[in-house]
Design a protein around this motif. Structure first.
Motif, PDB file in Angstrom:
ATOM      1  N   THR A 136       0.833  -1.201   0.000  1.00  0.00           N
ATOM      2  CA  THR A 136       0.000   0.000   0.000  1.00  0.00           C
ATOM      3  C   THR A 136       0.868   1.252   0.000  1.00  0.00           C
ATOM      4  O   THR A 136       0.405   2.328   0.370  1.00  0.00           O
ATOM      5  CB  THR A 136      -0.924   0.000   1.232  1.00  0.00           C
ATOM      6  N   ALA A 137       2.141   1.086  -0.417  1.00  0.00           N
ATOM      7  CA  ALA A 137       3.064   2.222  -0.377  1.00  0.00           C
ATOM      8  C   ALA A 137       2.572   3.374  -1.249  1.00  0.00           C
ATOM      9  O   ALA A 137       2.879   4.542  -0.989  1.00  0.00           O
ATOM     10  CB  ALA A 137       4.448   1.774  -0.820  1.00  0.00           C
ATOM     11  N   ALA A 138       1.775   3.066  -2.298  1.00  0.00           N
ATOM     12  CA  ALA A 138       1.294   4.135  -3.177  1.00  0.00           C
ATOM     13  C   ALA A 138      -0.038   4.717  -2.697  1.00  0.00           C
ATOM     14  O   ALA A 138      -0.600   5.590  -3.346  1.00  0.00           O
ATOM     15  CB  ALA A 138       1.135   3.591  -4.603  1.00  0.00           C
ATOM     16  N   LEU A 139      -0.546   4.217  -1.553  1.00  0.00           N
ATOM     17  CA  LEU A 139      -1.805   4.760  -1.025  1.00  0.00           C
ATOM     18  C   LEU A 139      -1.491   5.762   0.086  1.00  0.00           C
ATOM     19  O   LEU A 139      -0.460   5.655   0.760  1.00  0.00           O
ATOM     20  CB  LEU A 139      -2.677   3.640  -0.446  1.00  0.00           C
ATOM     21  N   ASP A 140      -2.426   6.699   0.306  1.00  0.00           N
ATOM     22  CA  ASP A 140      -2.184   7.632   1.406  1.00  0.00           C
ATOM     23  C   ASP A 140      -2.446   6.903   2.721  1.00  0.00           C
ATOM     24  O   ASP A 140      -3.120   5.871   2.755  1.00  0.00           O
ATOM     25  CB  ASP A 140      -3.061   8.884   1.246  1.00  0.00           C
ATOM     26  N   PRO A 141      -1.904   7.423   3.851  1.00  0.00           N
ATOM     27  CA  PRO A 141      -2.009   6.699   5.130  1.00  0.00           C
ATOM     28  C   PRO A 141      -3.452   6.374   5.519  1.00  0.00           C
ATOM     29  O   PRO A 141      -3.735   5.286   6.017  1.00  0.00           O
ATOM     30  CB  PRO A 141      -1.370   7.660   6.133  1.00  0.00           C
ATOM     31  N   GLN A 142      -4.392   7.328   5.261  1.00  0.00           N
ATOM     32  CA  GLN A 142      -5.787   7.076   5.642  1.00  0.00           C
ATOM     33  C   GLN A 142      -6.359   5.911   4.826  1.00  0.00           C
ATOM     34  O   GLN A 142      -7.026   5.025   5.368  1.00  0.00           O
ATOM     35  CB  GLN A 142      -6.631   8.354   5.400  1.00  0.00           C
ATOM     36  N   ALA A 143      -6.039   5.905   3.505  1.00  0.00           N
ATOM     37  CA  ALA A 143      -6.544   4.823   2.639  1.00  0.00           C
ATOM     38  C   ALA A 143      -5.978   3.488   3.101  1.00  0.00           C
ATOM     39  O   ALA A 143      -6.692   2.478   3.147  1.00  0.00           O
ATOM     40  CB  ALA A 143      -6.156   5.097   1.198  1.00  0.00           C
ATOM     41  N   GLU A 144      -4.695   3.494   3.487  1.00  0.00           N
ATOM     42  CA  GLU A 144      -4.078   2.239   3.948  1.00  0.00           C
ATOM     43  C   GLU A 144      -4.747   1.776   5.241  1.00  0.00           C
ATOM     44  O   GLU A 144      -5.089   0.597   5.398  1.00  0.00           O
ATOM     45  CB  GLU A 144      -2.575   2.437   4.185  1.00  0.00           C
TER      46      GLU A 144
END
Ligand SMILES: Nc1ncnc2c1ncn2[C@@H]1O[C@H](COP(=O)(O)OP(=O)(O)OP(=O)(O)O)[C@@H](O)[C@H]1O
Length: 610
Positions: free
Chosen positions: A521-529
């Motif tokens: 999930t490195a390409a997702l923002d922290p909230q999305a992760e």
């Protein structure tokens, strides 16, 4: 893995076996063309014999003064010439076409051999990669090797016929056969020099290709350009290219000297032989016809030897590819191992006892003394600094590397006793360096099913939803049937969207015994992760008998795991639940609080917030 016994020079039995295999491959590729080519080659040999015999017949007829003999000799010569001229071109065209098609089959076999090697270690072994590089460039020579050998045999036959005719003039002329030896021997030496240079230059050529690929590949060229690294990479690539060309150039020079020496011997001896016949003719022991025969056959001998040297050169080139091919087959055979089937459902879990791992050629181990007990139905988070060994451990768990020490067991069975492909079928995963499969959106997820099966539509829908990809996929022009990726004229996704598709591909197998999520999930923002993992841990349906291993640097996600393992310099420094590790106030507590502080605004700033 150590190198198999099959090394540089393949044993004769191995060569014969592969040649037989190549002949069968050619036969299966196109029976009609194989038969036609064989017939053409045989007719070429007949043509050579006919031409030679017609010359002898001609000389004899001149001596006997018979018209029918003369006509017969001219007719035989004409048939021989016509056969050579007509068949030669057709034969060359069929040979190229058939070899091209066999080449595709051999390339497939090479790729299959590489793909069936269970671990990834071989892809990091320079020696193997160099061999593979030489082999892949040599497959065209390999595909034609059986024909080249037949070609060489046909030319040798024609040399024998020429020598036999010369011996008819004088037994001494039979010594002309010896003329063929220096060019043949020096040609062999020249090929040995070129073979060694091709092997020696393989490393530089691989480096050059790799560096130039970085400059032109769409995934890497942006960074190469913006950082200005492109010019440096290009320069390095040129240096590697120059080094490889220099090696080949030097070898070419030495090979040319060998060939020159061989032909010099041939020419001197040939002139000597002509002088001998002239001497015999002046003495009256040889006729003018003999002199003419010596002249024509001698010069034909030269071209026959040249063709033989060329054919043998091509065979030698094929032999080099052949020995690497045999080596690769032996390597793949030794690396493949059968074993028991992996359990369908985990009951006892996965255990690691004193497991260590050292990368091939590395001086120090990447993992040492790892003891872990991964229970079914749990999510285990691996945390640690960069280079601590998290990805290496993940790769060991999914069987991409085999432990170099200690034991890993699955439900009590050592993983080395389980067939690698069976264990891999029970694993699934998503990674930071995910692959963007440019298929339709649904296909791109469905291929995540084990083996060569595709997941059913309902499993794909469920996986897309769990990965948070359902909404943007539904909004695509043809929803799930939309072609993805620019290369095939499809819709391009953002990096985060691609990563969600990759995650859905991993999620499509709910019942996998092991699911690894290595920074997926490195390409997702922290909230999305955070939202994604929250949903993931709440919806454990189907994962009760599987282990999930999660690698992430975001502690807002880590704390949701059932068990946390902290790695430091390739060793487990702490493990336990989030609460237990926080109470311990050790490395995990430090990492967690440091990151939490980073997300907390200083007191003064907080007051200014509305
Ligand atoms: N292919 C390789 N060949 C040799 N050494 C390697 C290879 N890959 C990793 N290493 C070494 O193994 C050690 C562990 O690397 P690994 O990638 O497992 O760390 P990591 O914890 O996953 O790091 P990160 O958080 O940066 O992804 C490092 O010292 C690294 O240099």
């Amino acid at each position: 893995m150590t190198e198999p016994r099959t090394t540089r020079t393949a044993p004769l039995a191995g060569r014969v076996f592969v040649l037989g295999h190549l002949v069968r491959l050619t036969w299966r590729t196109d029976r009609t063309m194989t038969l036609l080519l064989t017939a053409l080659m045989l007719s070429q040999t007949v043509a050579v014999a006919l031409t030679g015999l017609s010359q002898r017949w001609l000389v004899d007829s001149v001596g006997l003064d018979t018209l029918s003999g003369l006509v017969g000799a001219v007719a035989a010569g004409a048939v021989g010439y016509a056969l050579t001229a007509a068949c030669g071109r057709v034969q060359a065209n069929i040979l190229v076409d058939l070899s091209d098609r066999v080449d595709v089959k051999i390339s497939e076999e090479v790729l299959t051999s590489v793909a069936t090697i269970p671990s990834l270690d071989h892809l990091e072994t320079p020696g193997l990669l160099n061999r593979l590089s030489v082999l892949r460039r040599g497959t065209p020579a390999l595909s034609a090797s059986a024909w080249r050998l037949a070609d060489a045999a046909a030319t040798v036959t024609s040399v024998v016929i020429s020598v036999w005719l010369l011996m008819d003039v004088s037994v001494l002329m039979g010594l002309l056969a010896l003329l063929t030896l220096p060019p043949l021997w020096t040609g062999h030496r020249a090929q040995a020099v070129l073979r060694a240079a091709r092997d020696a230059g393989a490393e530089h050529q691989r480096l050059e290709r790799g560096l130039h690929h970085l400059c032109v590949d769409s995934a890497t060229s942006q960074e190469a350009r913006i950082t200005g690294a492109g010019a440096v990479l290009d320069e390095e690539a040129d240096r590697a290219w120059t080094a490889s060309v220099r090696t080949l150039y030097r070898a070419d020079l030495v090979a040319s000297c060998w060939r020159l020496a061989g032909w010099a011997c041939f020419t001197v001896s040939y002139l000597g032989a002509l002088a001998l016949v002239l001497h015999l003719a002046l003495q009256g022991s040889a006729t003018l016809g003999d002199l003419m025969l010596a002249l024509t056959l001698g010069s034909r001998l030269r071209s026959q030897v040249r063709i033989t040297v060329d054919s043998l050169g091509k065979v030698s080139e094929a032999c080099q590819a052949l020995s690497h091919y045999l080596w690769l087959r032996a390597y793949a055979r030794e690396a493949r191992r059968s074993g028991a089937s992996a359990p369908r459902t985990l009951t006892g879990g996965i255990r690691l006892d004193a497991v260590s791992f050292t990368y091939p050629g590395a001086a120090t181990p990447a993992l040492t003394g790892i003891d872990l007990d991964l229970r079914p139905g749990t999510t285990v988070a691996l945390v640690g600094d960069n280079g601590a060994g998290k990805s290496t451990l993940v790769n060991l768990l999914i069987g991409m590397h085999e432990p170099t020490g200690g034991t890993m067991t699955v439900d009590g069975v050592p993983v080395t006793a389980i067939a690698p492909e069976s264990w891999r079928d029970r694993c699934t995963g998503a990674f930071q360096d995910f692959v963007a499969f440019e298929l339709t959106a649904r296909e791109s997820v469905a291929v995540g099913a084990p083996g060569d099966t595709c997941a059913p539509p309902e499993a794909v829908d469920d996986a897309l939803r769990r990965a948070g990809a359902d909404r943007f996929v539904a909004a695509l022009p043809d929803a799930g049937d939309t072609q993805l990726g620019r290369v095939h004229g499809g819709v391009e996704l953002s990096r985060g969207q691609w990563q969600r598709v990759a995650l859905a591909r991993a999620f499509v197998r709910r019942d996998a015994a092991l699911m690894v999520l290595d920074e997926p999930t490195a390409a997702l923002d922290p909230q999305a992760e955070h939202d994604l993992y929250e949903r993931f841990t709440q919806e454990t349906g189907g994962r009760e008998s599987g282990v999930t291993v999660l690698v992430t640097h975001r502690f807002s996600t880590v704390y949701m795991a059932d068990h946390i393992v902290v790695l430091e310099k390739g060793r487990v420094s702490e493990q336990g639940t989030h609460d237990a590790l926080m109470d311990r106030r050790g490395r995990y507590w430090k990492l967690f609080t440091t990151q939490a502080r980073g997300y907390t605004l200083p007191e003064a700033d907080r007051k200014e917030e509305p």
